[in-house]
Motif scaffolding. Sequence first.
Motif, mmCIF file in Angstrom:
data_model
loop_
_atom_site.group_PDB
_atom_site.id
_atom_site.type_symbol
_atom_site.label_atom_id
_atom_site.label_comp_id
_atom_site.label_asym_id
_atom_site.label_seq_id
_atom_site.Cartn_x
_atom_site.Cartn_y
_atom_site.Cartn_z
ATOM 1 N N THR A 567 0.840 -1.200 0.000
ATOM 2 C CA THR A 567 0.000 0.000 0.000
ATOM 3 C C THR A 567 0.878 1.255 0.000
ATOM 4 O O THR A 567 0.573 2.241 -0.671
ATOM 5 N N LEU A 568 1.972 1.173 0.732
ATOM 6 C CA LEU A 568 2.895 2.303 0.771
ATOM 7 C C LEU A 568 3.480 2.561 -0.625
ATOM 8 O O LEU A 568 3.594 3.707 -1.070
ATOM 9 N N LEU A 569 3.816 1.483 -1.321
ATOM 10 C CA LEU A 569 4.336 1.653 -2.689
ATOM 11 C C LEU A 569 3.284 2.269 -3.604
ATOM 12 O O LEU A 569 3.596 3.115 -4.446
ATOM 13 N N GLN A 570 2.050 1.849 -3.415
ATOM 14 C CA GLN A 570 0.975 2.459 -4.219
ATOM 15 C C GLN A 570 0.927 3.960 -3.971
ATOM 16 O O GLN A 570 0.738 4.751 -4.887
ATOM 17 N N LEU A 571 1.108 4.325 -2.706
ATOM 18 C CA LEU A 571 1.058 5.749 -2.367
ATOM 19 C C LEU A 571 2.237 6.497 -3.000
ATOM 20 O O LEU A 571 2.068 7.595 -3.537
ATOM 21 N N VAL A 572 3.413 5.885 -2.970
ATOM 22 C CA VAL A 572 4.582 6.523 -3.602
ATOM 23 C C VAL A 572 4.281 6.769 -5.082
ATOM 24 O O VAL A 572 4.492 7.866 -5.609
ATOM 25 N N LEU A 573 3.739 5.746 -5.725
ATOM 26 C CA LEU A 573 3.442 5.871 -7.147
ATOM 27 C C LEU A 573 2.394 6.969 -7.390
ATOM 28 O O LEU A 573 2.539 7.786 -8.312
ATOM 29 N N HIS A 574 1.399 6.985 -6.535
ATOM 30 C CA HIS A 574 0.331 7.982 -6.688
ATOM 31 C C HIS A 574 0.901 9.402 -6.560
ATOM 32 O O HIS A 574 0.601 10.285 -7.371
ATOM 33 N N VAL A 575 1.737 9.598 -5.562
ATOM 34 C CA VAL A 575 2.345 10.921 -5.349
ATOM 35 C C VAL A 575 3.224 11.296 -6.549
ATOM 36 O O VAL A 575 3.166 12.421 -7.060
ATOM 37 N N LEU A 576 3.997 10.340 -7.032
ATOM 38 C CA LEU A 576 4.851 10.611 -8.192
ATOM 39 C C LEU A 576 3.998 10.949 -9.413
ATOM 40 O O LEU A 576 4.350 11.831 -10.199
ATOM 41 N N GLU A 577 2.891 10.248 -9.539
ATOM 42 C CA GLU A 577 2.035 10.516 -10.690
ATOM 43 C C GLU A 577 1.445 11.928 -10.647
ATOM 44 O O GLU A 577 1.415 12.616 -11.654
ATOM 45 N N ILE A 578 1.005 12.320 -9.468
ATOM 46 C CA ILE A 578 0.487 13.695 -9.342
ATOM 47 C C ILE A 578 1.612 14.677 -9.675
ATOM 48 O O ILE A 578 1.430 15.627 -10.431
ATOM 49 N N ALA A 579 2.785 14.428 -9.115
ATOM 50 C CA ALA A 579 3.901 15.363 -9.280
ATOM 51 C C ALA A 579 4.318 15.502 -10.738
ATOM 52 O O ALA A 579 4.479 16.621 -11.246
ATOM 53 N N ILE A 580 4.466 14.388 -11.431
ATOM 54 C CA ILE A 580 4.935 14.530 -12.815
ATOM 55 C C ILE A 580 3.849 15.146 -13.695
ATOM 56 O O ILE A 580 4.150 15.835 -14.658
#
Length: 591
Positions: A567-580
């Motif tokens: 779940t933490l990895l999903q969150l990292v990906l989600h944050v990166l997706e918003i950022a890029i």
Amino acid sequence: MEKIVDLLSARVARAFEAAGYDPALGQVTVSNRPDLCQYQCNGAMSGAKQYHKAPFLIAQAVVEALAGDEMFSKIEMVKPGFINLDLSGSFLARCMNEMNADPRGGVEVTDRPQSIVVDYGGPNVAKPLHVGHLRSAVIGESIKRTARFMGHRVVGDVHLGDWGLQIGQIITELRERQPELPYFDPDFAGEYPAEAPFTIADLEEIYPCASKKSKEDEAFKAASQQATAELQAGRRGYRALWKHIIDVSVADLKRNYEKLDVSFDLWMGESDAQPYIPAMVEQMKADGYAYLSDGALVVDVAEAGDKVEVPPCLILKSDGAAQYETTDLATIVQRRQDFDPDRIIYLTDKRQELHFTRVFRCAYKTGLVDRDKCSLEHIGFGTMNGKDGKPFKTREGGVLRLEYLLREVTDAVYEKSRANSSGNISDEELRQIAETVALAAIKYGDLSNQPSKDYIFDVDRFSAFEGNTGPYIMYSMVRIKSILKKFSAAFPEVALGTILPPDRKSETDLMLTLSRFNETVCQTYEQKAPNRLCHYIYELTGVFNQFYNECNIMKEADAARQASYVTLLQLVLHVLEIAIDLLGFSAPDRM
Ligand code: ARG
């Protein structure tokens, strides 16, 4: 989600108050010694003077008032009077779960939405987009997206250069080549053809040719000026030609901006501001701001304390012609009428700084806008240089077209991915991936620099898969995507969704970095500094990779722990997706 520093500051302020001190001293900041603590408060140091007391006594009392708060795992006074803080695992986990439940990754929407116009791109019709326009498009797009994400009403305007001498030059050149066209016949009263008498390829050949002639041949130059004046005065045939030039050019520009994933809400241009000029000029005269100086109409804009000379703002030349300044001023009138903006942000090369200083001062002084109600802001960016440190040129020494640059980087990325790929990706998909990654390489390479700085565009460095590059960020995102995919295939029954308190240092670091996303986006917006967000995602991918290398998610025996990791990895990906997305690019699913 409230920003962590704000939450902490509020908490520590209450502790100052409880201990009998001014709560304003409770300001908490991210630690400048991450080896010692995560957050710090130096309020006791400033309080010492106010209360004539040793700072450590104040800090000690505050630490006692904080004692037992489950928000912290460490609350420490360090002499001479610092308060060092670490967040507890349970508090961090709570933040993570809150972020995870929020599609915006915990970033709050502003409570004071503004109306903002972003003026960027600024291409000139009939001239191909060159790398000089790249930075305006790339930085402007990111600023627009970030402002919009924060909840502001934002319109992006391409602000075409569609009214200048270049049009007169093209008309003159066309008249030499095809005098029989109806556009040149002053007696022609019929309808002009719907189809333009040239293609974009023709225009690209005609314009440089005409521009060269204009420099070398006085008669041609005079004819071009004459044609420009006649166009501006409304000569029917010239207007029709001009319309063709714009249509053909804009279609090509749109295609190019689309490749850059840059889009504008408005395709307005300098010509659209022209109708606003006469009344504006009359008002400036009537109010006594504009006066004649050597035949030209000017407004003084010098201010006491100017370090460089700021010449008067030129409103009309002695022949009555409107200037670049005039058009920008009239555009302000127009935008005010259309959008009543709280801010107008312009993105151009920093060499235009003096131009904007004069325009802004003139607009405030003459009351086109009220300084307190609308802020006019110029972001002047540095030059993109080649490896030789000089402005980017083609091998032949000409200005490099944006299209060629895109192609060059795409090819470089394609070659690398092909060499890396295990052969399970089709060539067609590899090409597509290369396009996506190349855009990230170019945009990240640009945005990771402070806008005002010059930077060196190095295709090899920007397209490298390691180091502080766009492709490295892509690579990390693809890595997470592939872990998530593998995991759901291997453990389809595991329920994701709850993040537990961290059980190792690298996981704490990862959560801590994630928890700062909210404030990073706010700072990026407030400081108009996409480089801050780049820096953040580089840091985030670094702590993610560290964490991932340390723990074997697939082999984790504790199911709840395993689900938490994923779940933490999903969150990292989600944050990166918003950022890029805020930076203006996207990631492929594999590479
Ligand atoms: N067309 C101009 C150029 O190529 C840039 C326009 C920038 N925007 C503005 N409102 N002046 O230099």
